[in-house]
Write a protein that holds these residues in place. Sequence first.
Motif, PDB file in Angstrom:
ATOM      1  N   ASN A 225       0.800  -1.220   0.000  1.00 31.76           N
ATOM      2  CA  ASN A 225       0.000   0.000   0.000  1.00 31.76           C
ATOM      3  C   ASN A 225       0.835   1.273   0.000  1.00 31.76           C
ATOM      4  O   ASN A 225       0.307   2.370   0.211  1.00 31.76           O
ATOM      5  CB  ASN A 225      -0.930  -0.001   1.235  1.00 31.76           C
ATOM      6  CG  ASN A 225      -2.151  -0.861   1.020  1.00 31.76           C
ATOM      7  OD1 ASN A 225      -3.200  -0.394   0.572  1.00 31.76           O
ATOM      8  ND2 ASN A 225      -2.028  -2.153   1.286  1.00 31.76           N
ATOM      9  N   ASP A 226       2.144   1.117  -0.259  1.00 27.48           N
ATOM     10  CA  ASP A 226       3.069   2.249  -0.377  1.00 27.48           C
ATOM     11  C   ASP A 226       3.099   3.151   0.840  1.00 27.48           C
ATOM     12  O   ASP A 226       3.263   4.378   0.719  1.00 27.48           O
ATOM     13  CB  ASP A 226       2.722   3.130  -1.609  1.00 27.48           C
ATOM     14  CG  ASP A 226       3.066   2.410  -2.892  1.00 27.48           C
ATOM     15  OD1 ASP A 226       2.303   2.542  -3.873  1.00 27.48           O
ATOM     16  OD2 ASP A 226       4.091   1.698  -2.893  1.00 27.48           O
ATOM     17  N   LEU A 227       2.943   2.564   2.013  1.00 25.09           N
ATOM     18  CA  LEU A 227       3.044   3.375   3.241  1.00 25.09           C
ATOM     19  C   LEU A 227       4.500   3.744   3.476  1.00 25.09           C
ATOM     20  O   LEU A 227       5.416   2.966   3.147  1.00 25.09           O
ATOM     21  CB  LEU A 227       2.545   2.559   4.451  1.00 25.09           C
ATOM     22  CG  LEU A 227       1.100   2.763   4.891  1.00 25.09           C
ATOM     23  CD1 LEU A 227       0.117   2.452   3.804  1.00 25.09           C
ATOM     24  CD2 LEU A 227       0.799   1.943   6.133  1.00 25.09           C
ATOM     25  N   LYS A 228       4.724   4.931   4.039  1.00 27.22           N
ATOM     26  CA  LYS A 228       6.085   5.328   4.423  1.00 27.22           C
ATOM     27  C   LYS A 228       6.266   4.914   5.889  1.00 27.22           C
ATOM     28  O   LYS A 228       5.595   5.468   6.779  1.00 27.22           O
ATOM     29  CB  LYS A 228       6.279   6.848   4.299  1.00 27.22           C
ATOM     30  CG  LYS A 228       6.047   7.366   2.898  1.00 27.22           C
ATOM     31  CD  LYS A 228       7.343   7.312   2.088  1.00 27.22           C
ATOM     32  CE  LYS A 228       7.142   7.909   0.705  1.00 27.22           C
ATOM     33  NZ  LYS A 228       6.716   6.902  -0.294  1.00 27.22           N
ATOM     34  N   PHE A 229       7.118   3.988   6.169  1.00 31.53           N
ATOM     35  CA  PHE A 229       7.249   3.493   7.543  1.00 31.53           C
ATOM     36  C   PHE A 229       8.539   2.702   7.673  1.00 31.53           C
ATOM     37  O   PHE A 229       9.208   2.389   6.677  1.00 31.53           O
ATOM     38  CB  PHE A 229       6.058   2.576   7.884  1.00 31.53           C
ATOM     39  CG  PHE A 229       6.130   1.234   7.187  1.00 31.53           C
ATOM     40  CD1 PHE A 229       5.803   1.097   5.836  1.00 31.53           C
ATOM     41  CD2 PHE A 229       6.549   0.095   7.884  1.00 31.53           C
ATOM     42  CE1 PHE A 229       5.892  -0.139   5.206  1.00 31.53           C
ATOM     43  CE2 PHE A 229       6.637  -1.143   7.248  1.00 31.53           C
ATOM     44  CZ  PHE A 229       6.303  -1.265   5.900  1.00 31.53           C
ATOM     45  N   LYS A 230       8.861   2.397   8.912  1.00 30.69           N
ATOM     46  CA  LYS A 230       9.901   1.400   9.203  1.00 30.69           C
ATOM     47  C   LYS A 230       9.250   0.358  10.121  1.00 30.69           C
ATOM     48  O   LYS A 230       8.355   0.689  10.891  1.00 30.69           O
ATOM     49  CB  LYS A 230      11.084   2.040   9.954  1.00 30.69           C
ATOM     50  CG  LYS A 230      12.119   2.682   9.055  1.00 30.69           C
ATOM     51  CD  LYS A 230      13.473   1.989   9.187  1.00 30.69           C
ATOM     52  CE  LYS A 230      14.402   2.400   8.055  1.00 30.69           C
ATOM     53  NZ  LYS A 230      15.169   3.605   8.371  1.00 30.69           N
TER      54      LYS A 230
END
Lengths: 137, 261
Positions: free
Chosen positions: B211-216
């Motif tokens: 879902n192309d989330l920006k995260f680590k």
Amino acid sequence: MKREGGHWRNNFELESENASRRFRAFVRYNDAFNENFSVGIDYVPADEPGTVPLLRCNGPHGGTKIHEHHNQTHIHSIDAQDINDGVKVLRVIEETNKYSSWEEALLYFFDRANISNAEEYFPTIKTKLPDIFKDLP
Amino acid sequence: MSDYITDISNAVAEQFNHRFRLIEKRPNIFQIYLPFYHEDGDMIEVYIDLRNAPEIPSESTTIRISDFGMSLMRLSYSYEIDTPNKEKIFNRILLENGLRGEQGHIVYDAEMRSLYPGLMQFCQTVAKICNMRQFKREVIDSLFFETLDEFIFEKLNRFRPEKAVIPIPERDDIEVDYQFIPNGHPVFLFGVKDSASARLATIGCLEFLRNDLKFKSIIVHEDFDKLTKKDRNRLTRACDKQFTSLDDFISNAEKFLAREA
């Protein structure tokens, strides 16, 4: 039997005849007081951690709640209510005169726990105690 | 009321007196029957060892109280002291209660004048030793998430932790155990203690990527080696950082999150 610290010990693994259930058994006797012994069996569930104690044949190691000042061989077992409540303690105590040494307790235990091939692993115990087998089926 | 108290006093004194007995087990070794029991109803085994006692006792005579190895024998029915950590706990219980271990026996040398408190101390300590089986893995296992939670909210507060976050609103079936926001992007943390939680963490991380989330993503393992090789491989491919044990996370979490800030 192997000596460790102040007691002698042995453990053995068992399974039901259809191999669907596993159990763990142990034998212990105190080095200083051989009459203080214990032979017991726990159920090892496949689908949850830990074990459930089922039976323990004890020597006359001292009093119990049913007889505070009475030194008598006795058997601990667990009742269904305790198992259902998750209480893994052998709280049922019955006094017995079926054995008076750890070897006799082991033979009694084989019979009580219905262990069908005990002689394969304890071949000499019957020859040491032939009289024990007079009344066994 | 003073009559009542007198009656209580007399009842306790009488009951204690009646529930005490000394039996000679061997020459100069006496078993002392006291009204202290294990959970299964067996009396706690306590002995008085007079083999080295002087002929004529006095108030200052040392009386050896011993279990003659019965406590460790009983404990061994369901629990083994077979690691350095367990030995450390065992020795610490003895030390903190003024008792000693001698070749598998638990002993306490009490003066005659304080034999009664000595016996009480001995029985309490034996009960603690015999309850070391409560430290069994299945009991400790259940403390993993509690300990993780405690650490996060006590020590990592500055990274704004939040519990049970759903990063993709339409997917309420994918939840992270904790979210931190050290900078603009979230850091998602999954606690993993078994295969089921490992697989859920893997699915979660892959969905976030899809879902192309920006995260680590961080994984904190209860015991990395407990997982199957396949579970370990899948998780390693899906997440960014793994701590192989809770101790590892506790030692390094702050530094790791600070670098993300």
